[in-house]
Write a protein that holds these residues in place. Structure first.
Motif, PDB file in Angstrom:
ATOM      1  N   ALA A 245      33.911  38.197  31.345  1.00  0.00           N
ATOM      2  CA  ALA A 245      35.528  38.338  31.128  1.00  0.00           C
ATOM      3  C   ALA A 245      35.722  39.685  31.862  1.00  0.00           C
ATOM      4  CB  ALA A 245      35.903  38.539  29.749  1.00  0.00           C
ATOM      5  N   GLU A 246      35.078  40.781  31.880  1.00  0.00           N
ATOM      6  CA  GLU A 246      35.098  42.035  32.682  1.00  0.00           C
ATOM      7  C   GLU A 246      35.067  41.529  33.962  1.00  0.00           C
ATOM      8  OE1 GLU A 246      33.812  41.703  29.671  1.00  0.00           O
ATOM      9  OE2 GLU A 246      33.604  43.608  28.617  1.00  0.00           O
ATOM     10  N   GLY A 247      34.069  40.810  34.370  1.00  0.00           N
ATOM     11  CA  GLY A 247      33.681  40.318  35.685  1.00  0.00           C
ATOM     12  C   GLY A 247      34.874  39.623  36.274  1.00  0.00           C
ATOM     13  N   HIS A 248      35.706  38.783  35.566  1.00  0.00           N
ATOM     14  CA  HIS A 248      36.754  38.042  36.047  1.00  0.00           C
ATOM     15  C   HIS A 248      37.767  39.141  36.389  1.00  0.00           C
ATOM     16  CE1 HIS A 248      34.534  34.512  34.621  1.00  0.00           C
ATOM     17  NE2 HIS A 248      35.411  33.795  35.321  1.00  0.00           N
ATOM     18  N   GLU A 249      38.084  40.145  35.192  1.00  0.00           N
ATOM     19  CA  GLU A 249      39.141  41.092  35.371  1.00  0.00           C
ATOM     20  C   GLU A 249      38.996  41.838  36.686  1.00  0.00           C
ATOM     21  OE1 GLU A 249      39.080  42.972  31.577  1.00  0.00           O
ATOM     22  OE2 GLU A 249      39.533  41.232  30.638  1.00  0.00           O
ATOM     23  N   LEU A 250      37.658  42.140  36.958  1.00  0.00           N
ATOM     24  CA  LEU A 250      37.408  43.079  38.115  1.00  0.00           C
ATOM     25  C   LEU A 250      37.879  42.296  39.497  1.00  0.00           C
ATOM     26  CD1 LEU A 250      36.067  45.465  39.716  1.00  0.00           C
ATOM     27  CD2 LEU A 250      33.846  44.211  39.442  1.00  0.00           C
ATOM     28  N   LEU A 251      37.394  40.986  39.690  1.00  0.00           N
ATOM     29  CA  LEU A 251      38.102  40.280  40.676  1.00  0.00           C
ATOM     30  C   LEU A 251      39.452  40.265  40.943  1.00  0.00           C
ATOM     31  CD1 LEU A 251      35.765  36.881  40.715  1.00  0.00           C
ATOM     32  CD2 LEU A 251      35.747  38.852  42.300  1.00  0.00           C
ATOM     33  N   GLN A 252      40.265  40.109  39.716  1.00  0.00           N
ATOM     34  CA  GLN A 252      41.717  40.268  39.711  1.00  0.00           C
ATOM     35  C   GLN A 252      42.015  41.661  40.173  1.00  0.00           C
ATOM     36  OE1 GLN A 252      42.654  38.368  35.802  1.00  0.00           O
ATOM     37  NE2 GLN A 252      44.393  37.484  37.137  1.00  0.00           N
ATOM     38  N   SER A 253      41.520  42.494  39.807  1.00  0.00           N
ATOM     39  CA  SER A 253      41.637  43.772  40.137  1.00  0.00           C
ATOM     40  C   SER A 253      41.843  44.347  41.622  1.00  0.00           C
ATOM     41  CB  SER A 253      41.301  44.908  39.290  1.00  0.00           C
ATOM     42  OG  SER A 253      39.889  45.041  39.745  1.00  0.00           O
ATOM     43  N   ILE A 254      40.743  43.561  42.151  1.00  0.00           N
ATOM     44  CA  ILE A 254      40.547  43.740  43.711  1.00  0.00           C
ATOM     45  C   ILE A 254      41.399  42.897  44.515  1.00  0.00           C
ATOM     46  CG2 ILE A 254      38.697  43.085  45.542  1.00  0.00           C
ATOM     47  CD1 ILE A 254      36.710  44.157  43.289  1.00  0.00           C
ATOM     48  N   GLY A 255      42.013  41.754  43.871  1.00  0.00           N
ATOM     49  CA  GLY A 255      42.933  41.160  44.836  1.00  0.00           C
ATOM     50  C   GLY A 255      42.443  39.774  44.910  1.00  0.00           C
ATOM     51  N   PHE A 256      41.354  39.214  44.552  1.00  0.00           N
ATOM     52  CA  PHE A 256      40.966  37.899  44.454  1.00  0.00           C
ATOM     53  C   PHE A 256      41.801  37.114  43.471  1.00  0.00           C
ATOM     54  CE2 PHE A 256      36.932  39.852  45.683  1.00  0.00           C
ATOM     55  CZ  PHE A 256      36.445  39.034  46.633  1.00  0.00           C
ATOM     56  N   ARG A 257      42.006  35.780  44.221  1.00  0.00           N
ATOM     57  CA  ARG A 257      43.077  34.982  43.192  1.00  0.00           C
ATOM     58  C   ARG A 257      42.295  34.079  42.627  1.00  0.00           C
ATOM     59  NH1 ARG A 257      47.388  32.584  47.029  1.00  0.00           N
ATOM     60  NH2 ARG A 257      48.084  31.767  45.239  1.00  0.00           N
ATOM     61  N   TYR A 258      40.994  33.759  42.941  1.00  0.00           N
ATOM     62  CA  TYR A 258      40.117  32.519  42.549  1.00  0.00           C
ATOM     63  C   TYR A 258      38.766  32.954  42.173  1.00  0.00           C
ATOM     64  CZ  TYR A 258      44.139  29.924  44.500  1.00  0.00           C
ATOM     65  OH  TYR A 258      45.338  29.577  45.018  1.00  0.00           O
ATOM     66  N   VAL A 259      38.163  32.295  41.118  1.00  0.00           N
ATOM     67  CA  VAL A 259      36.684  32.469  40.959  1.00  0.00           C
ATOM     68  C   VAL A 259      36.272  31.123  41.166  1.00  0.00           C
ATOM     69  CG1 VAL A 259      36.801  31.685  38.646  1.00  0.00           C
ATOM     70  CG2 VAL A 259      34.772  32.900  39.277  1.00  0.00           C
ATOM     71  N   THR A 260      35.097  31.070  41.689  1.00  0.00           N
ATOM     72  CA  THR A 260      34.455  29.866  42.323  1.00  0.00           C
ATOM     73  C   THR A 260      33.396  29.194  41.311  1.00  0.00           C
ATOM     74  OG1 THR A 260      34.598  30.990  44.660  1.00  0.00           O
ATOM     75  CG2 THR A 260      33.491  28.847  44.442  1.00  0.00           C
ATOM     76  N   VAL A 261      33.493  27.798  41.362  1.00  0.00           N
ATOM     77  CA  VAL A 261      32.468  26.941  40.743  1.00  0.00           C
ATOM     78  C   VAL A 261      32.043  26.123  41.775  1.00  0.00           C
ATOM     79  CG1 VAL A 261      33.345  27.467  38.201  1.00  0.00           C
ATOM     80  CG2 VAL A 261      33.986  25.316  39.825  1.00  0.00           C
TER      81      VAL A 261
END
Length: 274
Positions: A245-261
């Protein structure tokens, strides 16, 4: 609970896995993960002897057997993928066709843990600054060689061995100040070749930060990188989905809009605000 992804998980199939395949999958599900990929170790060399490890070729088959054994017991809303973490493949590129031939593999992490010179990073003493500098050079040399090969989807845990130094009381990781040109060259190679990076959350679990660091993730985004997976790197059920969950939040804070699968090596972009 936000939708969680975890694309770096180990089970009993890995030499260092501590939990059964089914128990690990269900622990991830109970932790809220709905996009999961099991990525057991496929090491082309033995972690102690550094000799060729032909047993790695059995990993895709064993993953498939486990899936077939338990598929009817799995939750219907779990998007389960089969993958592996392929290590040191550049040492034995002749294995590439056989490693990647299984049509059911969805995802491959490319990784590096074992130096030809000194063995596994896990086993080393990090007290000497000059030795650490040499180890970073060796590490980046090998990652660059891996980046040039066509076998993986995402490069695993860039800078990961910082956690071993951390446990010895040494706070030193890959940094743009010391390694910026080489890190940038590596990231550009990955982007050019259509590969991604992962946010490996094992360092968040240990207290020394994600792999790669936030500054390297920001550089990756600024260079145009878009393919980013999140992985717990869990080897036992107690760590299932820890800090993803923290990893997803980090991506958002950096400006990423998506996580990849990934499905059959094709990336799919899941909105982070979903």
């Amino acid at each position: 609970m936000a939708l969680l992804t975890d694309f770096h998980v180990h089970t009993e199939i890995s030499h260092d896995g501590r939990s059964s395949w089914y128990d690990m999958v269900m622990a991830e599900y109970r932790a809220g993960v709905r996009y999961l990929c099991v990525t057991d170790h496929c090491d082309t060399v033995h972690w102690r002897t550094r000799e060729l490890n032909p047993g790695c070729l059995e990993i895709p088959r064993r993953e498939r057997e486990m899936f077939e054994q338990y598929r009817d017991l799995l939750p219907r809303d779990l998007n389960l993928r089969l993958g592996m973490e392929a290590g040191e493949v550049h040492y034995h590129p002749e294995l590439l066709p056989r490693l990647t031939e299984a049509p059911w593999l969805d995802f491959i992490l490319g990784s590096f843990h074992i130096t030809k010179q000194y063995g596994d990073y896990y086993l080393l003493d990090y007290g000497d600054p000059a030795f650490r500098a040499e180890l970073w050079d060796i590490y980046l040399d090998n990652l660059q060689q891996i980046a040039d090969l066509d076998f993986f989807d995402v490069m695993a845990h860039i800078g990961y061995w910082r956690r071993y130094a951390w446990k010895q009381g040494i706070d030193e990781g890959l940094s743009l100040e010391r390694h910026g040109d080489r890190v940038e060259a590596l990231l550009k190679t990955l982007i050019r070749n259509g590969r991604g990076v992962e946010v490996n959350c094992s360092g968040l679990r240990d207290g020394c930060g994600p792999f790669p660091s936030e500054e390297i993730l920001r550089l990756y985004r600024s260079l145009g990188g878009e393919i980013v997976t999140v992985g717990s790197d869990a080897h036992r059920t107690e760590d299932a989905a820890k800090c993803v969950a923290e990893g997803h939040e980090l991506l958002q804070s950096i400006g990423f809009r998506y996580v990849t699968v990934f499905t059959r090596h094709r990336p799919e972009f899941i909105p982070l605000d979903r």
